[in-house]
Design a protein around this motif. Structure first.
Motif, PDB file in Angstrom:
ATOM      1  N   GLY A  77      24.774  35.315 -26.623  1.00 42.88           N
ATOM      2  CA  GLY A  77      24.158  36.186 -25.631  1.00 42.88           C
ATOM      3  C   GLY A  77      23.473  37.347 -26.311  1.00 42.88           C
TER       4      GLY A  77
ATOM      5  N   GLN B 298      22.319  43.630 -24.619  1.00 40.24           N
ATOM      6  CA  GLN B 298      22.790  44.884 -25.199  1.00 40.24           C
ATOM      7  C   GLN B 298      24.189  44.738 -25.785  1.00 40.24           C
ATOM      8  OE1 GLN B 298      22.121  48.431 -22.873  1.00 40.24           O
ATOM      9  NE2 GLN B 298      22.271  49.602 -24.782  1.00 40.24           N
ATOM     10  N   ALA B 299      25.056  44.019 -25.086  1.00 39.32           N
ATOM     11  CA  ALA B 299      26.421  43.853 -25.591  1.00 39.32           C
ATOM     12  C   ALA B 299      26.417  42.995 -26.861  1.00 39.32           C
ATOM     13  CB  ALA B 299      27.305  43.234 -24.512  1.00 39.32           C
TER      14      ALA B 299
ATOM     15  N   GLU C 245      19.581  32.997 -25.340  1.00 36.79           N
ATOM     16  CA  GLU C 245      18.738  32.065 -24.594  1.00 36.79           C
ATOM     17  C   GLU C 245      17.313  32.584 -24.399  1.00 36.79           C
ATOM     18  OE1 GLU C 245      20.340  31.344 -20.749  1.00 36.79           O
ATOM     19  OE2 GLU C 245      19.056  29.611 -20.412  1.00 36.79           O
ATOM     20  N   GLU C 246      17.180  33.889 -24.237  1.00 34.46           N
ATOM     21  CA  GLU C 246      15.838  34.442 -24.042  1.00 34.46           C
ATOM     22  C   GLU C 246      15.113  34.418 -25.387  1.00 34.46           C
ATOM     23  OE1 GLU C 246      15.374  37.805 -21.127  1.00 34.46           O
ATOM     24  OE2 GLU C 246      17.535  37.904 -21.444  1.00 34.46           O
TER      25      GLU C 246
ATOM     26  N   ARG D 269      17.169  46.507 -20.366  1.00 33.72           N
ATOM     27  CA  ARG D 269      16.830  46.091 -19.006  1.00 33.72           C
ATOM     28  C   ARG D 269      16.522  47.253 -18.060  1.00 33.72           C
ATOM     29  NH1 ARG D 269      17.554  40.750 -19.227  1.00 33.72           N
ATOM     30  NH2 ARG D 269      19.186  40.080 -20.659  1.00 33.72           N
TER      31      ARG D 269
ATOM     32  N   LYS E 151      12.004  50.230 -13.516  1.00 29.75           N
ATOM     33  CA  LYS E 151      11.575  51.632 -13.510  1.00 29.75           C
ATOM     34  C   LYS E 151      10.212  51.740 -14.193  1.00 29.75           C
ATOM     35  CE  LYS E 151      16.471  53.090 -13.892  1.00 29.75           C
ATOM     36  NZ  LYS E 151      17.169  51.897 -14.394  1.00 29.75           N
TER      37      LYS E 151
ATOM     38  N   VAL F 220      23.672  28.226 -25.560  1.00 32.29           N
ATOM     39  CA  VAL F 220      24.936  27.551 -25.870  1.00 32.29           C
ATOM     40  C   VAL F 220      25.373  26.827 -24.601  1.00 32.29           C
ATOM     41  CG1 VAL F 220      27.392  27.912 -26.366  1.00 32.29           C
ATOM     42  CG2 VAL F 220      25.641  29.112 -27.696  1.00 32.29           C
TER      43      VAL F 220
ATOM     44  N   THR G 288      27.444  37.022 -22.488  1.00 33.54           N
ATOM     45  CA  THR G 288      26.447  36.221 -21.768  1.00 33.54           C
ATOM     46  C   THR G 288      25.877  36.921 -20.539  1.00 33.54           C
ATOM     47  OG1 THR G 288      28.329  35.136 -20.694  1.00 33.54           O
ATOM     48  CG2 THR G 288      27.328  33.980 -22.552  1.00 33.54           C
TER      49      THR G 288
ATOM     50  N   ARG H 172      15.641  40.608 -13.370  1.00 35.09           N
ATOM     51  CA  ARG H 172      16.743  40.618 -14.341  1.00 35.09           C
ATOM     52  C   ARG H 172      16.202  40.594 -15.756  1.00 35.09           C
ATOM     53  NH1 ARG H 172      21.951  42.262 -14.911  1.00 35.09           N
ATOM     54  NH2 ARG H 172      22.476  41.647 -17.023  1.00 35.09           N
TER      55      ARG H 172
ATOM     56  N   ASP I 197      28.499  42.784 -19.153  1.00 37.21           N
ATOM     57  CA  ASP I 197      28.422  42.418 -17.733  1.00 37.21           C
ATOM     58  C   ASP I 197      29.243  41.175 -17.380  1.00 37.21           C
ATOM     59  OD1 ASP I 197      26.509  44.421 -17.443  1.00 37.21           O
ATOM     60  OD2 ASP I 197      25.023  43.129 -16.467  1.00 37.21           O
TER      61      ASP I 197
ATOM     62  N   SER J  59      26.681  47.835 -16.535  1.00 36.99           N
ATOM     63  CA  SER J  59      26.042  49.067 -16.987  1.00 36.99           C
ATOM     64  C   SER J  59      25.875  49.070 -18.499  1.00 36.99           C
ATOM     65  CB  SER J  59      26.879  50.282 -16.583  1.00 36.99           C
ATOM     66  OG  SER J  59      28.061  50.333 -17.344  1.00 36.99           O
ATOM     67  N   VAL J  60      24.939  49.896 -18.936  1.00 39.03           N
ATOM     68  CA  VAL J  60      24.707  50.115 -20.359  1.00 39.03           C
ATOM     69  C   VAL J  60      25.989  50.625 -21.013  1.00 39.03           C
ATOM     70  CG1 VAL J  60      23.513  51.684 -21.929  1.00 39.03           C
ATOM     71  CG2 VAL J  60      22.224  50.464 -20.152  1.00 39.03           C
TER      72      VAL J  60
ATOM     73  N   TRP K 148      23.132  55.557 -14.409  1.00 46.29           N
ATOM     74  CA  TRP K 148      22.075  56.386 -13.823  1.00 46.29           C
ATOM     75  C   TRP K 148      21.097  55.504 -13.068  1.00 46.29           C
ATOM     76  CZ3 TRP K 148      21.687  54.395 -18.672  1.00 46.29           C
ATOM     77  CH2 TRP K 148      20.466  53.822 -19.042  1.00 46.29           C
TER      78      TRP K 148
END
Ligand SMILES: Cc1cc2nc3c(=O)[nH]c(=O)nc-3n(C[C@H](O)[C@H](O)[C@H](O)COP(=O)(O)OP(=O)(O)OC[C@H]3O[C@@H](n4cnc5c(N)ncnc54)[C@H](O)[C@@H]3O)c2cc1C
Ligand code: FES
Lengths: 106, 407
Positions: B10, B13-14, B36-37, B44, B49, B82, B109, B130, B277, B294-295, B323
């Protein structure tokens, strides 16, 4: 292109060309400067882009606004020349700027 | 035989944070990030925004340039999914047919959007936000559109509504519950935001369900349970997300609306951690299980997961924060305010700058701040330190909260 010198916590100094229009934080990230984490991506929410502006440059760079001033409360060792680099936009006027990266955890 | 690499599944960010933190914790072995991306891990939050609004190019969304991954010795396999985890053989099976051995595995993921389920929901006018690809698609669709219907009055839907109003589109927001952002904020904050959007010309419809989407001569008609019909060129559905826990569940790991992990981010397999997430985790701050999107959670939990992978487990106890930017109004959330027993106002909603501080079991548990960054940061520090605060203190503007937080 403006040149900015970043000095990391280990004292390593590097002069980088950073395009105008992006933030000092983005300039640091693009150049792989150690210690700028920027986990919130420049939303002024995390303080992990905290740095000290070289005294000689304080007048040019200016003071933090209200939200940045509040976010700086999260920083480990805040000083009078503390700034969040995501809130400083690079312009030609900053050519030659010297930035000392603060201790950002993580 | 050489030791197998640590693999992170995945590339969000994580996932990136697990990789970076593994190096910080001193892991020097091989490290592989599979995503996957087809692009480098990116942020994100701007997708609904600034990026959607057009004032940011895609290159500026990447967390780190390609050189970062080289420097840290993070091998990337992007555009690869995966499809299975073979725990017996300690291998992951990839969409390109390869099988890769792991010594330890991290699952980051994330989530995917919950899709609208009503009749006609597969109409091409229906968009989601997303991924970068989603946001690009919506940006292009909005450029041609005059009328937008947003289904779901949560953060993402409302941020999209604000961007579209700035662009001069007609915007309707349809929310099934009786208030906006109901899961996350108090009724008072919901009411402020309903008024804010209405003041900006958004038609906000609460307690209204969408029953069907029908093709029209131009665009679609969004039909509601109240027998109304709203014409739209574009429909954005922001009705929540679903955790990507299927490969974990299929491998026999405990899953319950997310991959179940303990306070140190361990799944039910000692060689596998999970963060971000996708996890239903034991949240040390809250003292119960929860899934957070969240971030803050992605980063802090990923650090914990990396520590665990390096045999330096530390429980996840960090204070949640979040935020949301809508128009020129900044909403900042500290802690987990809902559900609460008491909410205390500080500041003046009529002036557009105020906070609500929330109390649960007699203790401060969170705050929502609207254009009051100092309250937000003070609350984060107070919560982190576990400082006992009274409703009277937080409600009194004469009391300097930051001073108390500084100790
Ligand atoms: C539009 C939007 C606005 C947001 N705004 C905010 C905000 O203002 N503030 C805030 O705090 N948070 C915000 N968030 C939430 C925040 O972005 C997420 O919490 C964060 O991105 C979670 O990171 P993650 O790595 O856990 O998951 P993700 O970012 O979802 O990353 C998971 C990655 O794993 C990949 N993947 C999944 N399954 C597999 C597989 N089997 N094999 C390989 N790859 C796989 C996915 O494709 C994805 O790229 C926002 C989210 C969105 C979508
Ligand atoms: S990047 Fe988070 S405050 Fe600057």
């Amino acid at each position: 292109m403006p040149k900015i010198t970043f000095i990391d916590v280990n004292g390593n100094s590097r002069e980088c060309e950073v395009p105008s229009g992006i933030s000092v934080m983005e300039g640091a990230i693009q150049n792989g400067i150690e210690g700028i984490l920027a986990i919130c991506g420049g939303s002024c929410a995390c303080s992990t882009c905290h740095s000290y502006i070289d005294e000689a440059w304080m007048a040019v760079v200016g003071k933090p606004d209200e939200i940045e001033d509040s976010t700086l409360e999260l920083a480990l060792d805040r000083r009078p020349n503390s700034r969040l680099t995501c809130q400083i936009e690079v312009t030609d006027a900053l050519d030659g700027l010297v930035v000392h990266v603060a201790q950002n955890d993580g | 035989m050489a030791t197998a690499p640590y693999i992170v599944v995945g590339g969000g960010q994580a996932g990136l944070q697990v990789c970076d933190s593994l190096r910080k914790f001193g892991y020097e072995g091989e490290l592989l990030l599979i995503g996957e991306e087809p692009v480098l891990p990116y942020q994100r939050p701007p997708l609904s925004k600034h990026y959607l609004g057009g004032d940011l190019d895609a290159a500026r969304l990447s967390f780190r340039p390609a050189s970062h991954y080289e420097k840290l010795g993070i091998a990337l396999r992007l555009g690869v999914r995966v499809t299975a985890i073979d725990r017996e053989r300690r291998e992951v099976v990839c969409s390109d047919g390869s099988r890769l051995a792991y010594a330890r595995l991290a699952l980051t993921t994330g989530t995917r959007v919950r899709e609208l389920a009503c009749p006609g929901a597969d109409h091409p006018a229906v968009c989601y936000v997303r991924t970068l690809a989603d946001s690009d698609h919506l940006r292009a669709a909005l450029a041609e559109a005059h009328r937008l219907v947003v289904v779901g009055g949560g953060f993402i839907g409302l941020e999209v509504a604000a961007v579209a109003r700035k662009q001069g589109k007609e915007v309707v927001v349809i929310e099934a519950l009786d208030r906006l952002m109901a899961r996350a904020v108090s009724p008072q904050v919901s009411d402020f935001y309903a008024a804010l959007h209405r003041r900006h010309g958004v038609d906000v419809r609460l307690s209204t369900g969408v029953s069907a989407i029908e093709p029209a001569a131009s665009g679609v008609q969004v039909l509601t349970g109240r027998d109304e019909a709203f014409a739209a060129d574009v429909v954005v559905a922001g009705i929540g997300v679903v955790a990507n826990d299927e490969i974990a569940a299929a491998a026999g790991l405990a899953c319950r609306n997310g991959i179940v992990v303990d306070a140190c981010a361990r799944t039910s397999d000692p060689l596998i951690v999970a963060a971000g997430d996708c996890t239903m985790h034991m949240n040390g701050f809250l003292g119960r299980e929860l899934r957070l999107e969240s971030v803050q959670n992605a980063v802090d939990q990923a650090r914990v997961a990396a520590g665990t992978m390096c045999e330096q487990p530390e429980p996840y106890v960090q204070v949640p924060w979040f935020w949301s930017d809508q128009y020129d109004v900044k909403l900042q959330m500290a802690g987990i305010g809902m559900p609460c027993e008491q909410s205390v106002l500080r500041g003046d909603p009529a002036a557009g700058a105020f906070s609500y501080f929330y109390f649960r079991d007699g203790r401060l548990c969170g705050a929502d701040s609207v254009n009051r960054p100092a309250d937000h940061m003070a609350c984060r520090r107070l919560l982190a330190q576990g400082t006992m605060m009274t409703p009277a203190q937080v409600g009194d503007e004469g009391v300097d909260l930051m001073q108390i937080a500084r100790g």
